[in-house]
Design an enzyme around this catalytic site. Structure first.
Site, short mmCIF file in Angstrom:
data_model
loop_
_atom_site.label_atom_id
_atom_site.label_comp_id
_atom_site.label_asym_id
_atom_site.label_seq_id
_atom_site.Cartn_x
_atom_site.Cartn_y
_atom_site.Cartn_z
CG HIS A 158 4.40 10.57 -0.94
ND1 HIS A 158 3.91 9.89 -2.01
CD2 HIS A 158 3.58 10.26 0.10
CE1 HIS A 158 2.87 9.17 -1.64
NE2 HIS A 158 2.65 9.38 -0.36
CD GLU B 185 -6.26 4.82 -0.45
OE1 GLU B 185 -5.71 5.93 -0.43
OE2 GLU B 185 -5.69 3.79 -0.07
CG ASP C 82 -4.31 7.48 -3.56
OD1 ASP C 82 -3.69 7.86 -4.57
OD2 ASP C 82 -3.76 6.97 -2.58
CB CYS D 131 -6.48 9.94 7.04
SG CYS D 131 -6.55 8.63 5.81
C1 PEP Z 1 -4.90 9.39 0.67
O1 PEP Z 1 -4.81 8.80 -0.41
O2 PEP Z 1 -5.69 10.33 0.86
C2 PEP Z 1 -4.04 9.03 1.80
C3 PEP Z 1 -4.25 9.53 3.00
O3 PEP Z 1 -2.99 8.19 1.61
P1 PEP Z 1 -1.65 8.55 0.79
O4 PEP Z 1 -1.56 10.04 0.68
O5 PEP Z 1 -0.52 7.97 1.56
O6 PEP Z 1 -1.86 7.86 -0.52
MG MG Z 2 -3.82 6.94 -0.58
#
Ligand code: PEP
Ligand code: MG
Length: 584
Positions: free
Chosen positions: A197, A435, A459, A506
């Site tokens: 993050h 995911e 994920d 995404c």
């Molecule tokens: C993912 O897991 O690809 C996603 C878009 O969500 P996050 O990165 O918030 O886990």
């Molecule tokens: Mg995710």
């Protein structure tokens, strides 16, 4: 002069930064321990309180400075500083340290250090990710107070006044948000991965970053110049003048390219053979919605609503959520905005539960947490439904493993809709993130229950390949080119197409220029990414020929190793766009 050193890490956020380094070394200060006379205790307590007051005014000044920048996401950053300010009022910490001074007849530095270590240990021992992060906050606060007590200059991001590049062992997402409106040009860290993050935040804020460079801080001297190349993951320490010139030229070309690409933002993304590709944006903070449009997004494909729950001590109520969501929906209208219900848990935890999860990424996270905390989940669903009246809002559920969970959620959503009556729309589009490997395997069944899929590769790769997405030691194994990942993506697209629902992506992968022909070849037509990536991806879309891309995907699906697939794709992209693409 000490020779120049070139180090390789993971390109976490694009752009090139050149400047003097500021090393954040949290181990640097030595705390002295000194016995004092009983007559000195009042003076020591007063000294401690003065350092706390000084820390407080520094944080308030930082908060003010962020507000004055007028930066669109300043409200969120202020909240983080506010949490640190609250920590400075913590009775346990301040009275605890004062008691140690009086009872053990020990100097203020040592007493404060001892108390904060005690609190940190207690928080960390819960094994809970939320409390572990709070332990980190205590660490930052105690570091600031101790430095003030000892008269050390601060080395904390929000107090920097001169242009600089930060080198650190690690940076938290919170520290990254503090760089907004500061003179920090970029950063490099020892820990971290591209999908952590902290990296996602740097991309959102447009700060060049390289992460995962072992022993970085040991190799840098206090007054060194460094170059951070977030395009290809290089960090150059003490570059010679020729190298500086070369990178300045590269940075200028990069800026020129960005400007050119941005001037094209109103043009739709259409492939060379006329196929329309929809580019959406991922956002974490409401203020990013406007930024997404500035970069040419055609809507929001992922709003990570959990960021509304972080860095605070109480849950956002329905009214606050409604107002926040409404603001995003109306900024984006008439385009659509996909709101992901809170994906709390793992590295993003709110609350006071004392879970002792050994593997939080496999623990009580996202939808699992919502189904166990129904009131909290119901509040969010109600707020989302109310905001859906204001524009095109779609609701997406994270970490879905199969149809059972989805059906429980649909019952809750319908109940919330009935409760709200007129204030909710008759229907709202719902989708689920794909995911988890289990979701891939039952994608055909899930497709009959929702209006859309969005593939979360951050994920999906982590769970399919069993590689912790935030662990830099195994980052070299974290590859989207693994045949299993390609097959998974293909399975999901096929299931979506067969059921007639839309499928988008995404995860960070959606913004990888190298992956683009493969993703289009596999059949994806909607991609959602950090706003700053949209212009370059759009430019690349225009170079792609769908038939060629399909044949590339077809060949890639036959190959047995990640290396062969990556080589094939790289060869294809270089042949089409030149060896340096996407770097000018
Ligand atoms: C993912 O897991 O690809 C996603 C878009 O969500 P996050 O990165 O918030 O886990
Ligand atoms: Mg995710």
């Amino acid at each position: 002069m000490t020779p120049s050193v070139r180090m390789r890490g993971i390109a976490a956020s694009p752009g090139i930064a050149i400047g003097p380094v500021r090393i954040i070394d949290r181990q640097e200060i030595k705390i002295s321990k000194r016995r004092i006379a009983a007559s000195e205790t009042a003076g020591e307590v007063a000294r401690l309180m003065a350092a706390v007051a000084e820390s407080r005014s520094q944080l308030l000044a930082a908060k003010e400075a962020i507000r004055d920048t007028g930066d669109s996401s300043s409200g969120d950053h202020s909240l983080i500083l506010q949490a640190h300010l609250l920590m400075l009022e913590d009775v346990l910490l301040l009275e605890g340290a004062s008691s140690i001074i009086k009872e053990s007849l020990i100097n203020a530095e040592w007493a404060f250090y001892k108390k904060s270590e005690e609190i940190k240990a207690a928080l960390a021992s819960t094994g809970d990710a939320y409390f572990s992060e709070r332990a980190q906050d205590v660490d930052f606060i105690s570091h600031r107070v101790l430095r003030n007590l000892m008269g050390h200059a601060m080395q904390i991001v929000d107090t920097y006044t001169d242009a600089c590049i930060i080198a650190a062992d690690k940076l938290s997402p919170v520290e990254t948000t503090q760089m907004v409106g500061s003179p920090v040009l970029g950063f490099a860290t020892e820990a971290g991965t591209r999908t952590s993050h902290t990296a996602i935040m740097a991309q959102a804020l447009g700060i060049p970053a390289v992460v995962g460079i072992e022993q970085l801080t040991e190799r840098i001297g206090a007054s060194d110049i460094i170059i951070v190349d977030g395009n290809d993951g290089a960090v150059i320490i003490r570059p010679d003048t020729d190298t500086i010139e070369e990178y300045r030229a590269r940075a200028a070309r990069h800026a020129e390219l960005e400007k050119k690409l941005l001037s094209d933002r109103e043009r739709p993304a259409v492939t060379a053979d006329g196929e329309r590709i929809t580019l959406l944006s991922n956002i974490e903070f409401p203020a990013e919605a406007a930024m997404a449009l500035d970069y040419g997004a055609e809507g929001i494909g992922l709003y990570r609503t959990e960021f509304l729950y972080l860095n605070r001590t109480s849950l956002p109520d329905e009214e606050e959520q409604y107002n926040t969501y409404r603001a995003v929906v109306s900024t984006i209208a008439p385009r659509k905005a996909v709101f992901r219900t809170f994906d709390l848990g793992a590295d993003k935890v709110f609350g006071n539960r004392k879970s002792r999860e050994v593997n939080p990424a496999l623990g009580l996270r996202a939808i699992r947490l919502g189904l166990q905390n129904r009131e909290m989940f119901r509040t969010q669903l109600r707020a989302l439904l109310r905001a859906a009246k204001e524009g095109t809002l779609q609701i997406m559920f994270p970490m879905i493993s199969g149809v059972g969970e989805l059906r429980q959620i649909k019952v809750m959503l319908e109940q919330a809709r009935k409760e709200l009556g007129e204030t909710a729309p008759q229907s709202v589009h719902i989708g689920c993130m794909i995911e988890l490997p289990s979701a891939v395997l039952v994608a055909d069944q899930l497709a009959r229950e929702v209006d859309f899929f969005s593939i979360g590769t951050n994920d999906l790769i982590q769970y399919a390949l069993a590689i912790d997405r935030v662990n830099d030691h195994v980052a070299y194994l974290y590859t989207p080119f693994h045949p299993a990942i390609l097959r998974a993506v293909k399975t999901v697209i096929d299931a979506g197409n067969q059921a007639g629902i839309s499928v988008s992506m995404c995860g960070t992968l959606a913004a990888e220029p190298l992956m683009l022909p493969l993703l289009i070849g596999l059949g994806l037509r909607t991609l959602s990414m950090v706003p700053t990536s949209i212009p370059i991806v759009k430019a690349m879309v225009r170079e792609i020929d769908c038939l060629e891309a399909e044949s590339l995907a077809h060949q890639a699906l036959e190959l047995p190793t990640a290396v062969e697939i990556e080589d094939l794709v790289r060869f294809h992209v270089e042949k089409k766009l030149g060896p340096n693409f996407p770097n000018p």
